[in-house]
Design a protein around this motif. Structure first.
Motif, PDB file in Angstrom:
ATOM      1  N   PHE A  47       2.456  14.006   5.016  1.00  0.00           N
ATOM      2  CA  PHE A  47       1.279  13.291   4.539  1.00  0.00           C
ATOM      3  C   PHE A  47       0.255  13.137   5.657  1.00  0.00           C
ATOM      4  CE2 PHE A  47      -1.292  10.225   2.497  1.00  0.00           C
ATOM      5  CZ  PHE A  47      -1.472   9.160   3.359  1.00  0.00           C
ATOM      6  N   VAL A  48      -1.029  13.291   5.297  1.00  0.00           N
ATOM      7  CA  VAL A  48      -2.113  13.082   6.251  1.00  0.00           C
ATOM      8  C   VAL A  48      -2.993  11.922   5.805  1.00  0.00           C
ATOM      9  CG1 VAL A  48      -4.162  14.088   7.311  1.00  0.00           C
ATOM     10  CG2 VAL A  48      -2.132  15.506   6.940  1.00  0.00           C
ATOM     11  N   ALA A  49      -3.521  12.002   4.584  1.00  0.00           N
ATOM     12  CA  ALA A  49      -4.439  10.968   4.104  1.00  0.00           C
ATOM     13  C   ALA A  49      -4.523  11.031   2.594  1.00  0.00           C
ATOM     14  CB  ALA A  49      -5.829  11.152   4.702  1.00  0.00           C
ATOM     15  N   THR A  50      -4.917   9.903   1.987  1.00  0.00           N
ATOM     16  CA  THR A  50      -5.109   9.858   0.549  1.00  0.00           C
ATOM     17  C   THR A  50      -6.266   8.939   0.207  1.00  0.00           C
ATOM     18  OG1 THR A  50      -4.016   9.449  -1.587  1.00  0.00           O
ATOM     19  CG2 THR A  50      -3.418   7.998   0.236  1.00  0.00           C
ATOM     20  N   VAL A  51      -6.916   9.202  -0.915  1.00  0.00           N
ATOM     21  CA  VAL A  51      -8.053   8.395  -1.366  1.00  0.00           C
ATOM     22  C   VAL A  51      -7.911   8.146  -2.854  1.00  0.00           C
ATOM     23  CG1 VAL A  51      -9.511  10.457  -1.670  1.00  0.00           C
ATOM     24  CG2 VAL A  51     -10.583   8.205  -1.398  1.00  0.00           C
ATOM     25  N   SER A  52      -8.217   6.925  -3.267  1.00  0.00           N
ATOM     26  CA  SER A  52      -8.098   6.551  -4.676  1.00  0.00           C
ATOM     27  C   SER A  52      -9.159   7.237  -5.519  1.00  0.00           C
ATOM     28  CB  SER A  52      -8.226   5.038  -4.816  1.00  0.00           C
ATOM     29  OG  SER A  52      -9.508   4.617  -4.382  1.00  0.00           O
ATOM     30  N   TRP A  53      -9.004   7.145  -6.837  1.00  0.00           N
ATOM     31  CA  TRP A  53      -9.925   7.827  -7.744  1.00  0.00           C
ATOM     32  C   TRP A  53     -11.364   7.361  -7.548  1.00  0.00           C
ATOM     33  CZ3 TRP A  53     -12.930   5.222 -11.267  1.00  0.00           C
ATOM     34  CH2 TRP A  53     -12.606   3.871 -11.473  1.00  0.00           C
ATOM     35  N   SER A  54     -11.546   6.084  -7.186  1.00  0.00           N
ATOM     36  CA  SER A  54     -12.901   5.544  -7.008  1.00  0.00           C
ATOM     37  C   SER A  54     -13.453   5.807  -5.611  1.00  0.00           C
ATOM     38  CB  SER A  54     -12.888   4.040  -7.259  1.00  0.00           C
ATOM     39  OG  SER A  54     -12.115   3.389  -6.264  1.00  0.00           O
ATOM     40  N   GLY A  55     -12.585   6.151  -4.688  1.00  0.00           N
ATOM     41  CA  GLY A  55     -13.005   6.335  -3.301  1.00  0.00           C
ATOM     42  C   GLY A  55     -12.974   5.065  -2.485  1.00  0.00           C
ATOM     43  N   SER A  56     -12.635   3.947  -3.105  1.00  0.00           N
ATOM     44  CA  SER A  56     -12.708   2.662  -2.408  1.00  0.00           C
ATOM     45  C   SER A  56     -11.469   2.358  -1.573  1.00  0.00           C
ATOM     46  CB  SER A  56     -12.919   1.532  -3.411  1.00  0.00           C
ATOM     47  OG  SER A  56     -11.850   1.492  -4.336  1.00  0.00           O
ATOM     48  N   ASP A  57     -10.380   3.020  -1.862  1.00  0.00           N
ATOM     49  CA  ASP A  57      -9.130   2.768  -1.134  1.00  0.00           C
ATOM     50  C   ASP A  57      -8.626   4.042  -0.485  1.00  0.00           C
ATOM     51  OD1 ASP A  57      -8.485   0.798  -3.905  1.00  0.00           O
ATOM     52  OD2 ASP A  57      -8.734  -0.040  -1.897  1.00  0.00           O
ATOM     53  N   THR A  58      -8.176   3.913   0.752  1.00  0.00           N
ATOM     54  CA  THR A  58      -7.658   5.059   1.490  1.00  0.00           C
ATOM     55  C   THR A  58      -6.398   4.654   2.252  1.00  0.00           C
ATOM     56  OG1 THR A  58      -9.035   4.550   3.418  1.00  0.00           O
ATOM     57  CG2 THR A  58      -9.939   6.097   1.815  1.00  0.00           C
ATOM     58  N   ALA A  59      -5.630   5.649   2.638  1.00  0.00           N
ATOM     59  CA  ALA A  59      -4.459   5.434   3.485  1.00  0.00           C
ATOM     60  C   ALA A  59      -4.294   6.653   4.385  1.00  0.00           C
ATOM     61  CB  ALA A  59      -3.200   5.215   2.645  1.00  0.00           C
ATOM     62  N   TYR A  60      -3.777   6.406   5.591  1.00  0.00           N
ATOM     63  CA  TYR A  60      -3.646   7.478   6.576  1.00  0.00           C
ATOM     64  C   TYR A  60      -2.280   7.453   7.236  1.00  0.00           C
ATOM     65  CZ  TYR A  60      -8.746   7.701   6.281  1.00  0.00           C
ATOM     66  OH  TYR A  60     -10.032   7.828   5.831  1.00  0.00           O
ATOM     67  N   ALA A  61      -1.828   8.624   7.650  1.00  0.00           N
ATOM     68  CA  ALA A  61      -0.650   8.685   8.505  1.00  0.00           C
ATOM     69  C   ALA A  61      -1.007   8.082   9.858  1.00  0.00           C
ATOM     70  CB  ALA A  61      -0.207  10.129   8.676  1.00  0.00           C
ATOM     71  N   ASP A  62      -0.047   7.456  10.494  1.00  0.00           N
ATOM     72  CA  ASP A  62      -0.298   6.830  11.797  1.00  0.00           C
ATOM     73  C   ASP A  62      -0.804   7.843  12.817  1.00  0.00           C
ATOM     74  OD1 ASP A  62       2.496   4.471  11.636  1.00  0.00           O
ATOM     75  OD2 ASP A  62       0.456   4.359  10.849  1.00  0.00           O
ATOM     76  N   SER A  63      -0.339   9.071  12.699  1.00  0.00           N
ATOM     77  CA  SER A  63      -0.682  10.100  13.675  1.00  0.00           C
ATOM     78  C   SER A  63      -2.154  10.510  13.629  1.00  0.00           C
ATOM     79  CB  SER A  63       0.195  11.331  13.473  1.00  0.00           C
ATOM     80  OG  SER A  63       0.023  11.850  12.165  1.00  0.00           O
ATOM     81  N   VAL A  64      -2.840  10.198  12.536  1.00  0.00           N
ATOM     82  CA  VAL A  64      -4.250  10.607  12.407  1.00  0.00           C
ATOM     83  C   VAL A  64      -5.186   9.415  12.270  1.00  0.00           C
ATOM     84  CG1 VAL A  64      -3.500  12.750  11.311  1.00  0.00           C
ATOM     85  CG2 VAL A  64      -4.298  10.842   9.890  1.00  0.00           C
ATOM     86  N   LYS A  65      -4.638   8.229  12.162  1.00  0.00           N
ATOM     87  CA  LYS A  65      -5.461   7.036  11.957  1.00  0.00           C
ATOM     88  C   LYS A  65      -6.447   6.869  13.107  1.00  0.00           C
ATOM     89  CE  LYS A  65      -3.032   4.027   9.896  1.00  0.00           C
ATOM     90  NZ  LYS A  65      -2.044   2.967   9.580  1.00  0.00           N
ATOM     91  N   GLY A  66      -7.704   6.636  12.754  1.00  0.00           N
ATOM     92  CA  GLY A  66      -8.753   6.495  13.758  1.00  0.00           C
ATOM     93  C   GLY A  66      -9.405   7.799  14.159  1.00  0.00           C
ATOM     94  N   ARG A  67      -8.798   8.917  13.780  1.00  0.00           N
ATOM     95  CA  ARG A  67      -9.369  10.230  14.121  1.00  0.00           C
ATOM     96  C   ARG A  67      -9.840  10.990  12.880  1.00  0.00           C
ATOM     97  NH1 ARG A  67      -6.222  14.104  16.224  1.00  0.00           N
ATOM     98  NH2 ARG A  67      -4.299  13.351  15.224  1.00  0.00           N
ATOM     99  N   PHE A  68      -9.137  10.808  11.759  1.00  0.00           N
ATOM    100  CA  PHE A  68      -9.459  11.513  10.521  1.00  0.00           C
ATOM    101  C   PHE A  68     -10.049  10.540   9.503  1.00  0.00           C
ATOM    102  CE2 PHE A  68      -6.048  15.129  10.791  1.00  0.00           C
ATOM    103  CZ  PHE A  68      -6.476  15.426  12.081  1.00  0.00           C
ATOM    104  N   THR A  69     -10.948  11.062   8.667  1.00  0.00           N
ATOM    105  CA  THR A  69     -11.538  10.264   7.592  1.00  0.00           C
ATOM    106  C   THR A  69     -11.539  11.072   6.309  1.00  0.00           C
ATOM    107  OG1 THR A  69     -12.988   9.124   9.159  1.00  0.00           O
ATOM    108  CG2 THR A  69     -13.550   8.978   6.825  1.00  0.00           C
ATOM    109  N   ILE A  70     -10.970  10.492   5.261  1.00  0.00           N
ATOM    110  CA  ILE A  70     -10.972  11.137   3.955  1.00  0.00           C
ATOM    111  C   ILE A  70     -12.055  10.510   3.086  1.00  0.00           C
ATOM    112  CG2 ILE A  70      -9.230   9.558   2.977  1.00  0.00           C
ATOM    113  CD1 ILE A  70      -8.114  11.975   1.417  1.00  0.00           C
ATOM    114  N   SER A  71     -12.703  11.339   2.281  1.00  0.00           N
ATOM    115  CA  SER A  71     -13.725  10.835   1.369  1.00  0.00           C
ATOM    116  C   SER A  71     -13.790  11.753   0.161  1.00  0.00           C
ATOM    117  CB  SER A  71     -15.093  10.778   2.067  1.00  0.00           C
ATOM    118  OG  SER A  71     -15.494  12.072   2.493  1.00  0.00           O
ATOM    119  N   ARG A  72     -14.456  11.276  -0.902  1.00  0.00           N
ATOM    120  CA  ARG A  72     -14.585  12.085  -2.101  1.00  0.00           C
ATOM    121  C   ARG A  72     -15.948  11.872  -2.722  1.00  0.00           C
ATOM    122  NH1 ARG A  72      -9.960  10.503  -5.994  1.00  0.00           N
ATOM    123  NH2 ARG A  72     -11.043  11.905  -7.442  1.00  0.00           N
ATOM    124  N   ASP A  73     -16.369  12.874  -3.467  1.00  0.00           N
ATOM    125  CA  ASP A  73     -17.618  12.814  -4.226  1.00  0.00           C
ATOM    126  C   ASP A  73     -17.287  13.224  -5.653  1.00  0.00           C
ATOM    127  OD1 ASP A  73     -20.078  13.262  -5.438  1.00  0.00           O
ATOM    128  OD2 ASP A  73     -21.009  13.987  -3.603  1.00  0.00           O
TER     129      ASP A  73
END
Length: 124
Positions: A47-73
Motif C-alpha cells: 500500500f502507498v496511499a488511498t483517497v475517498s470518493w469525495s477526495g476529503s479523506d486520505t491515508a498514507y503508508a508511513d514510508s511515504v507520509k510527508g513526501r507523497f500526496t494523493i488527489s483526485r478530480d
C-alpha cells in the motif's frame, strides 16, 4: 466496472519528483475509493496511499507520509500521486486501484479493479 490506466512513471534521481496519473473510465469512478500500490522485484505489493470518493479523506503508508500526496478530480475521472523527495527504495511498479466503498482500505485484496502499472525508478 472501472478501467484504469496509469501514466507518468520514469527514471529520476534521488531527491527528485514525479507525478503519476491514473485515468479511469466507467460510471463507478466517482463512487469508488482510489488507491496507489507498488511492487518492487521479489517483494509483495504494498500500500502507498488511498483517497475517498469525495477526495476529503486520505491515508498514507508511513514510508511515504510527508513526501507523497494523493488527489483526485472526479470531473475528469483521474487520480494523481505527487511524489517528492524520492528515494531509491521508492523504485517499483506503481499500480492504481479502485473499490466501491466509503472506507479507506489499505490491503490490496480489498480492491476490485487494477491498472497495468507504471514503472518508477529512482537512481542514487
Amino acid at each position: 466496472q472501472v478501467q484504469l490506466v496509469e501514466s507518468g512513471g520514469g527514471l529520476v534521481q534521488a531527491g527528485g519528483s514525479l507525478r503519476l496519473s491514473c485515468a479511469a473510465s466507467g460510471r463507478a469512478f466517482s463512487r469508488s475509493t482510489m488507491g496507489w500500490f507498488r511492487q518492487a522485484p521479489g517483494k509483495e505489493r504494498e500500500f502507498v496511499a488511498t483517497v475517498s470518493w469525495s477526495g476529503s479523506d486520505t491515508a498514507y503508508a508511513d514510508s511515504v507520509k510527508g513526501r507523497f500526496t494523493i488527489s483526485r478530480d472526479n470531473a475528469k475521472s483521474t487520480v494523481s500521486l505527487e511524489m517528492n523527495s524520492l528515494k531509491p527504495e521508492d523504485t517499483a511498479l506503481y499500480y492504481c486501484a479502485a473499490v466501491r466503498t466509503f472506507a479507506l482500505p489499505t490491503r490490496a485484496s480489498d480492491y476490485q479493479f487494477w491498472g497495468q502499472g507504471t514503472q518508477v525508478t529512482v537512481s542514487s
